[in-house]
Scaffold this motif. Sequence first.
Motif, PDB file in Angstrom:
ATOM      1  N   GLY A  22       0.869  -1.203  -0.040  1.00  0.00           N
ATOM      2  CA  GLY A  22       0.040   0.119   0.014  1.00  0.00           C
ATOM      3  C   GLY A  22       0.848   1.286   0.155  1.00  0.00           C
ATOM      4  N   LYS A  23       2.071   1.048  -0.265  1.00  0.00           N
ATOM      5  CA  LYS A  23       3.089   2.390  -0.294  1.00  0.00           C
ATOM      6  C   LYS A  23       2.517   3.534  -1.116  1.00  0.00           C
ATOM      7  N   THR A  24       2.338   3.287  -2.264  1.00  0.00           N
ATOM      8  CA  THR A  24       1.950   4.218  -3.279  1.00  0.00           C
ATOM      9  C   THR A  24       0.382   4.923  -2.916  1.00  0.00           C
ATOM     10  N   THR A  25      -0.399   4.059  -2.485  1.00  0.00           N
ATOM     11  CA  THR A  25      -1.716   4.630  -2.122  1.00  0.00           C
ATOM     12  C   THR A  25      -1.637   5.482  -0.728  1.00  0.00           C
ATOM     13  N   VAL A  26      -0.779   5.132   0.000  1.00  0.00           N
ATOM     14  CA  VAL A  26      -0.597   5.837   1.225  1.00  0.00           C
ATOM     15  C   VAL A  26       0.145   7.089   1.021  1.00  0.00           C
ATOM     16  N   ALA A  27       1.186   7.162  -0.024  1.00  0.00           N
ATOM     17  CA  ALA A  27       1.880   8.243  -0.147  1.00  0.00           C
ATOM     18  C   ALA A  27       1.073   9.487  -0.830  1.00  0.00           C
ATOM     19  N   SER A  28       0.134   8.861  -1.625  1.00  0.00           N
ATOM     20  CA  SER A  28      -0.854   9.662  -2.506  1.00  0.00           C
ATOM     21  C   SER A  28      -1.655  10.400  -1.565  1.00  0.00           C
ATOM     22  N   TYR A  29      -2.235   9.780  -0.448  1.00  0.00           N
ATOM     23  CA  TYR A  29      -3.058  10.000   0.802  1.00  0.00           C
ATOM     24  C   TYR A  29      -2.351  11.126   1.183  1.00  0.00           C
ATOM     25  N   LEU A  30      -1.189  11.009   1.909  1.00  0.00           N
ATOM     26  CA  LEU A  30      -0.163  11.913   2.547  1.00  0.00           C
ATOM     27  C   LEU A  30      -0.174  13.093   1.766  1.00  0.00           C
ATOM     28  N   GLY A  31       0.113  12.984   0.668  1.00  0.00           N
ATOM     29  CA  GLY A  31       0.534  14.119  -0.312  1.00  0.00           C
ATOM     30  C   GLY A  31      -0.692  14.949  -0.476  1.00  0.00           C
ATOM     31  N   LYS A  32      -1.935  14.248  -0.433  1.00  0.00           N
ATOM     32  CA  LYS A  32      -3.135  15.353  -0.620  1.00  0.00           C
ATOM     33  C   LYS A  32      -3.157  16.021   0.878  1.00  0.00           C
ATOM     34  N   ALA A  33      -3.398  15.189   2.053  1.00  0.00           N
ATOM     35  CA  ALA A  33      -3.851  15.529   3.255  1.00  0.00           C
ATOM     36  C   ALA A  33      -2.825  16.640   3.759  1.00  0.00           C
ATOM     37  N   TYR A  34      -1.704  16.266   3.525  1.00  0.00           N
ATOM     38  CA  TYR A  34      -0.601  17.461   3.841  1.00  0.00           C
ATOM     39  C   TYR A  34       0.143  18.418   3.188  1.00  0.00           C
ATOM     40  N   GLN A  35      -0.460  18.198   1.857  1.00  0.00           N
ATOM     41  CA  GLN A  35       0.445  19.093   0.965  1.00  0.00           C
ATOM     42  C   GLN A  35       1.656  18.848   0.650  1.00  0.00           C
ATOM     43  N   MET A  36       1.808  17.459   0.753  1.00  0.00           N
ATOM     44  CA  MET A  36       3.552  17.312   0.732  1.00  0.00           C
ATOM     45  C   MET A  36       4.032  16.749  -0.910  1.00  0.00           C
ATOM     46  N   LYS A  37       4.880  16.907  -1.417  1.00  0.00           N
ATOM     47  CA  LYS A  37       5.335  16.309  -2.654  1.00  0.00           C
ATOM     48  C   LYS A  37       5.324  14.745  -2.588  1.00  0.00           C
ATOM     49  N   THR A  38       5.000  14.182  -3.572  1.00  0.00           N
ATOM     50  CA  THR A  38       5.294  12.580  -3.567  1.00  0.00           C
ATOM     51  C   THR A  38       6.015  12.286  -4.921  1.00  0.00           C
ATOM     52  N   THR A  39       6.629  11.151  -4.617  1.00  0.00           N
ATOM     53  CA  THR A  39       7.288  10.584  -5.570  1.00  0.00           C
ATOM     54  C   THR A  39       7.214   8.816  -5.600  1.00  0.00           C
ATOM     55  N   GLU A  40       7.058   8.298  -6.732  1.00  0.00           N
ATOM     56  CA  GLU A  40       6.901   6.935  -6.762  1.00  0.00           C
ATOM     57  C   GLU A  40       8.209   6.370  -7.513  1.00  0.00           C
ATOM     58  N   MET A  41       9.079   5.639  -6.427  1.00  0.00           N
ATOM     59  CA  MET A  41      10.400   5.034  -7.163  1.00  0.00           C
ATOM     60  C   MET A  41      10.303   4.319  -8.453  1.00  0.00           C
ATOM     61  N   ASP A  42       9.463   3.520  -8.520  1.00  0.00           N
ATOM     62  CA  ASP A  42       9.221   2.524  -9.713  1.00  0.00           C
ATOM     63  C   ASP A  42       9.050   3.426 -11.112  1.00  0.00           C
ATOM     64  N   GLY A  43       7.875   4.252 -10.797  1.00  0.00           N
ATOM     65  CA  GLY A  43       7.189   5.086 -11.817  1.00  0.00           C
ATOM     66  C   GLY A  43       8.412   6.003 -12.245  1.00  0.00           C
ATOM     67  N   ALA A  44       9.145   6.787 -11.488  1.00  0.00           N
ATOM     68  CA  ALA A  44      10.172   7.572 -11.742  1.00  0.00           C
ATOM     69  C   ALA A  44      11.333   6.847 -12.690  1.00  0.00           C
ATOM     70  N   ILE A  45      11.722   5.808 -12.019  1.00  0.00           N
ATOM     71  CA  ILE A  45      12.564   5.010 -12.930  1.00  0.00           C
ATOM     72  C   ILE A  45      12.239   4.382 -14.141  1.00  0.00           C
ATOM     73  N   SER A  46      11.012   4.193 -14.037  1.00  0.00           N
ATOM     74  CA  SER A  46      10.579   3.299 -15.434  1.00  0.00           C
ATOM     75  C   SER A  46      10.445   4.895 -16.493  1.00  0.00           C
ATOM     76  N   GLU A  47      10.003   5.799 -16.046  1.00  0.00           N
ATOM     77  CA  GLU A  47      10.121   7.247 -16.777  1.00  0.00           C
ATOM     78  C   GLU A  47      11.427   7.565 -17.498  1.00  0.00           C
ATOM     79  N   GLN A  48      12.239   7.525 -16.502  1.00  0.00           N
ATOM     80  CA  GLN A  48      13.672   7.789 -16.749  1.00  0.00           C
ATOM     81  C   GLN A  48      14.336   6.833 -17.753  1.00  0.00           C
ATOM     82  N   GLU A  49      13.996   5.639 -17.751  1.00  0.00           N
ATOM     83  CA  GLU A  49      14.557   4.753 -18.566  1.00  0.00           C
ATOM     84  C   GLU A  49      13.652   4.468 -19.970  1.00  0.00           C
ATOM     85  N   GLY A  50      12.637   4.999 -19.803  1.00  0.00           N
ATOM     86  CA  GLY A  50      11.520   4.881 -20.868  1.00  0.00           C
ATOM     87  C   GLY A  50      11.124   3.510 -21.365  1.00  0.00           C
ATOM     88  N   MET A  51      11.029   2.949 -20.377  1.00  0.00           N
ATOM     89  CA  MET A  51      10.618   1.419 -20.631  1.00  0.00           C
ATOM     90  C   MET A  51       9.864   0.905 -19.159  1.00  0.00           C
TER      91      MET A  51
END
Length: 192
Positions: A22-51
């Motif tokens: 539930g890491k991603t779901t919880v990160a997204s909750y905290l981001g919204k509830a506490y106005q914090m920036k969020t980042t998801e490692m797998d998503g960021a790595i996948s974007e960076q590598e283009g795959m």
Amino acid sequence: MERKAYGLTGKNIFLIGFMGSGKTTVASYLGKAYQMKTTEMDGAISEQEGMSIPDIFALHGEEYFRRLETAFLIELRQEKGVVVSCGGGVPMRSENVAEMKKNGRVILLEASPETIYERVKDSNDRPLLEGNKNIAYIAELMGKRKEKYEAAADIVIETDGKKVSVIGEEIMRKVLELEQEKKEHEGRGKEN
Ligand code: S3P
């Protein structure tokens, strides 16, 4: 209602735990509830590598992916107040744990193998579970990782049967308590 995470000055929050905890779901909750920036490692790595993550594993191998995870954490040294949803393998490397501890608090989300199975059974984006999507395998891998996960964690949160908002609030309460404790401890250190 949005609130700010007062008291968390200069710290990131690293969410660790098994795949599907539930890491991603919880990160997204905290981001919204506490106005914090969020980042998801797998998503960021996948974007960076283009795959996709499975393609990175298939094309370059797991070791290459693990190096990208470490590099990503090193880049986060510059950041403050970010909630980071880490890949499940991140706490297995001691250098990753050391990076997270430099400017953050590490929160372990725990869930039972049964809960994990329900969450991962229909997805095909986790190479380590392909061909192994069953409760026995999940329990076995979880058992192998348990010690390192727990050693990395500043705070452990049991998530089974809890709503995301309850988990998010529990995390924030415990993180702020920890900050307070550290501050008091440092204060006492100065007096002596
Ligand atoms: C992994 C977890 C995955 C992803 C990769 C390897 C692991 O992330 O990084 O498939 O070793 O546990 P999630 O925990 O976000 O599924």
